[in-house]
Design a protein around this motif. Structure first.
Motif, PDB file in Angstrom:
ATOM      1  N   LYS A  76      49.773 -21.931  19.887  1.00  9.72           N
ATOM      2  CA  LYS A  76      48.304 -21.915  19.808  1.00  9.72           C
ATOM      3  C   LYS A  76      47.820 -21.638  18.391  1.00  9.72           C
ATOM      4  N   VAL A  77      48.450 -20.677  17.721  1.00  6.35           N
ATOM      5  CA  VAL A  77      47.991 -20.273  16.389  1.00  6.35           C
ATOM      6  C   VAL A  77      48.372 -21.290  15.321  1.00  6.35           C
ATOM      7  N   THR A  78      49.604 -21.787  15.378  1.00  4.71           N
ATOM      8  CA  THR A  78      50.096 -22.669  14.321  1.00  4.71           C
ATOM      9  C   THR A  78      49.861 -24.146  14.598  1.00  4.71           C
ATOM     10  N   GLU A  79      49.559 -24.464  15.865  1.00  6.04           N
ATOM     11  CA  GLU A  79      49.434 -25.850  16.307  1.00  6.04           C
ATOM     12  C   GLU A  79      50.749 -26.605  16.142  1.00  6.04           C
ATOM     13  N   GLN A  80      51.873 -25.872  16.238  1.00  3.54           N
ATOM     14  CA  GLN A  80      53.200 -26.472  16.144  1.00  3.54           C
ATOM     15  C   GLN A  80      53.963 -26.198  17.435  1.00  3.54           C
ATOM     16  N   ASP A  81      54.673 -27.207  17.914  1.00  6.47           N
ATOM     17  CA  ASP A  81      55.537 -27.022  19.076  1.00  6.47           C
ATOM     18  C   ASP A  81      56.798 -26.283  18.665  1.00  6.47           C
ATOM     19  N   LYS A 186      45.950 -23.439   8.079  1.00  9.23           N
ATOM     20  CA  LYS A 186      45.511 -22.898   9.369  1.00  9.23           C
ATOM     21  C   LYS A 186      45.419 -21.376   9.285  1.00  9.23           C
ATOM     22  N   PHE A 187      46.441 -20.746   8.689  1.00  4.90           N
ATOM     23  CA  PHE A 187      46.456 -19.289   8.555  1.00  4.90           C
ATOM     24  C   PHE A 187      45.336 -18.798   7.645  1.00  4.90           C
ATOM     25  N   LYS A 188      45.030 -19.549   6.605  1.00  8.39           N
ATOM     26  CA  LYS A 188      44.041 -19.071   5.630  1.00  8.39           C
ATOM     27  C   LYS A 188      42.629 -18.996   6.221  1.00  8.39           C
ATOM     28  N   ILE A 189      42.383 -19.760   7.290  1.00  7.69           N
ATOM     29  CA  ILE A 189      41.056 -19.732   7.904  1.00  7.69           C
ATOM     30  C   ILE A 189      40.715 -18.323   8.392  1.00  7.69           C
ATOM     31  N   LYS A 190      41.647 -17.692   9.106  1.00  7.44           N
ATOM     32  CA  LYS A 190      41.403 -16.339   9.607  1.00  7.44           C
ATOM     33  C   LYS A 190      41.554 -15.295   8.508  1.00  7.44           C
ATOM     34  N   SER A 191      42.462 -15.530   7.594  1.00  6.82           N
ATOM     35  CA  SER A 191      42.694 -14.551   6.521  1.00  6.82           C
ATOM     36  C   SER A 191      41.484 -14.426   5.603  1.00  6.82           C
ATOM     37  N   PHE A 192      40.770 -15.512   5.398  1.00  3.68           N
ATOM     38  CA  PHE A 192      39.605 -15.509   4.519  1.00  3.68           C
ATOM     39  C   PHE A 192      38.291 -15.439   5.302  1.00  3.68           C
ATOM     40  N   ALA A 193      38.365 -15.065   6.573  1.00  5.46           N
ATOM     41  CA  ALA A 193      37.184 -15.118   7.453  1.00  5.46           C
ATOM     42  C   ALA A 193      36.020 -14.294   6.924  1.00  5.46           C
ATOM     43  N   ASN A 194      36.295 -13.141   6.310  1.00  6.54           N
ATOM     44  CA  ASN A 194      35.225 -12.256   5.841  1.00  6.54           C
ATOM     45  C   ASN A 194      34.956 -12.395   4.348  1.00  6.54           C
ATOM     46  N   CYS A 195      35.423 -13.479   3.770  1.00  8.55           N
ATOM     47  CA  CYS A 195      35.245 -13.699   2.328  1.00  8.55           C
ATOM     48  C   CYS A 195      34.046 -14.617   2.073  1.00  8.55           C
ATOM     49  N   SER A 196      33.807 -14.880   0.810  1.00  6.76           N
ATOM     50  CA  SER A 196      32.688 -15.743   0.441  1.00  6.76           C
ATOM     51  C   SER A 196      32.958 -17.181   0.864  1.00  6.76           C
ATOM     52  N   GLU A 197      31.910 -17.986   0.909  1.00  4.07           N
ATOM     53  CA  GLU A 197      32.060 -19.385   1.312  1.00  4.07           C
ATOM     54  C   GLU A 197      32.972 -20.129   0.347  1.00  4.07           C
ATOM     55  N   LEU A 198      32.910 -19.755  -0.939  1.00  2.00           N
ATOM     56  CA  LEU A 198      33.762 -20.410  -1.924  1.00  2.00           C
ATOM     57  C   LEU A 198      35.227 -20.076  -1.676  1.00  2.00           C
ATOM     58  N   THR A 199      35.492 -18.809  -1.381  1.00  4.33           N
ATOM     59  CA  THR A 199      36.868 -18.401  -1.095  1.00  4.33           C
ATOM     60  C   THR A 199      37.375 -19.070   0.177  1.00  4.33           C
ATOM     61  N   LYS A 200      36.519 -19.173   1.174  1.00  7.31           N
ATOM     62  CA  LYS A 200      36.909 -19.831   2.427  1.00  7.31           C
ATOM     63  C   LYS A 200      37.310 -21.291   2.198  1.00  7.31           C
ATOM     64  N   SER A 201      36.809 -21.881   1.128  1.00  3.88           N
ATOM     65  CA  SER A 201      37.050 -23.297   0.879  1.00  3.88           C
ATOM     66  C   SER A 201      38.343 -23.567   0.111  1.00  3.88           C
ATOM     67  N   ILE A 202      39.072 -22.510  -0.252  1.00  4.52           N
ATOM     68  CA  ILE A 202      40.358 -22.696  -0.918  1.00  4.52           C
ATOM     69  C   ILE A 202      41.318 -23.440   0.009  1.00  4.52           C
ATOM     70  N   LEU A 203      42.064 -24.384  -0.540  1.00  5.07           N
ATOM     71  CA  LEU A 203      43.087 -25.095   0.212  1.00  5.07           C
ATOM     72  C   LEU A 203      44.427 -24.994  -0.523  1.00  5.07           C
ATOM     73  N   PHE A 204      45.498 -24.842   0.223  1.00 11.21           N
ATOM     74  CA  PHE A 204      46.835 -24.940  -0.349  1.00 11.21           C
ATOM     75  C   PHE A 204      47.214 -26.415  -0.404  1.00 11.21           C
ATOM     76  N   TYR A 205      47.872 -26.810  -1.495  1.00 13.51           N
ATOM     77  CA  TYR A 205      48.257 -28.214  -1.648  1.00 13.51           C
ATOM     78  C   TYR A 205      49.515 -28.304  -2.496  1.00 13.51           C
ATOM     79  N   ILE A 206      50.113 -29.484  -2.554  1.00 11.42           N
ATOM     80  CA  ILE A 206      51.285 -29.733  -3.375  1.00 11.42           C
ATOM     81  C   ILE A 206      50.826 -30.357  -4.706  1.00 11.42           C
TER      82      ILE A 206
END
Length: 208
Positions: A76-81, A186-206
């Motif tokens: 449920k949390v990771t959306e991975q089987d 997926k994890f960063k959504i909850k981890s940054f839940a109480n942060c600013s809108e700009l911080t919430k918009s951070i994405l991890f990428y390659i």
């Protein structure tokens, strides 16, 4: 099941072994390490054995109902089987773990290949034995910032054996990192839940 290379995996720690490299090591210095470990793992789930050369934490008995709930929550949390547990192809759905036919048992010191002098830690699903998985390296990330650095290396080692419940098959099949990115973001959504809108918009990428 053996795969060559390095890949992201997830598992339930079954045995956590801390080795002190020096006979004169002051074990009171492990306090910071255990405080850090407790941020990631519920230490109440483990029995604790002390040795002169270190400490061992062993997972207490767990029921198949607990396993079922954990695998459902992981999905449920990771959306991975889950991909590796249970290792018996007979059980193709999580619900079958709850059936009366499903048997699960943790074993330590099992002579998997007869009396060859080596014993194995792992678990049975019905009659099928599976060894615990071990990470490619000792878990050095847990030792950082714990004041355990000697002249050239850490003064202790930490080894963790896992119930392996998931691995990044995409990385194994095609060097594809997209599943890893999906989980991180997926994890960063909850981890940054109480942060600013700009911080919430951070994405991890390659990059590169």
């Amino acid at each position: 099941m053996i795969f060559i290379g390095r890949y992201l995996a997830a598992g339930i720690p079954a045995r956590i072994h801390i080795y002190c490299k020096s006979k004169n090591f002051d074990k009171s210095r492990l306090k910071k390490l255990y405080e850090k470990l407790s941020k990631y793992i519920s230490m109440d789930l483990y029995s604790h054995k002390e040795y002169d050369t270190g400490d061992l934490f062993v997972l207490k008995d767990i029921s198949k109902e607990e396993i079922y709930k954990t695998l459902c929550e992981f999905k449920k949390v990771t959306e991975q089987d889950y991909t590796l547990f249970p290792p018996d192809d007979e059980y193709s759905s999580l619900e079958e773990i709850l059936s009366n036919d499903f048997k699960f048992k943790i074993v330590y010191g099992y002579e998997k290949y007869g009396k060859n002098g080596r014993k194995y830690n792992g678990y049975f699903v019905n009659e099928n034995f599976r060894e615990f998985d071990i990470g490619f390296y000792t878990e050095l990330w847990l030792l950082r910032d714990c004041d355990l650095t000697g002249s050239f290396d850490y003064e202790v080692d930490i080894h963790i054996e896992y119930f392996d419940i998931w691995m990044d098959i995409d990385k194994i099949d095609s060097e594809d990192e997209t599943t890893l990115l999906a989980i991180l973001n997926k994890f960063k959504i909850k981890s940054f839940a109480n942060c600013s809108e700009l911080t919430k918009s951070i994405l991890f990428y390659i990059s590169g």
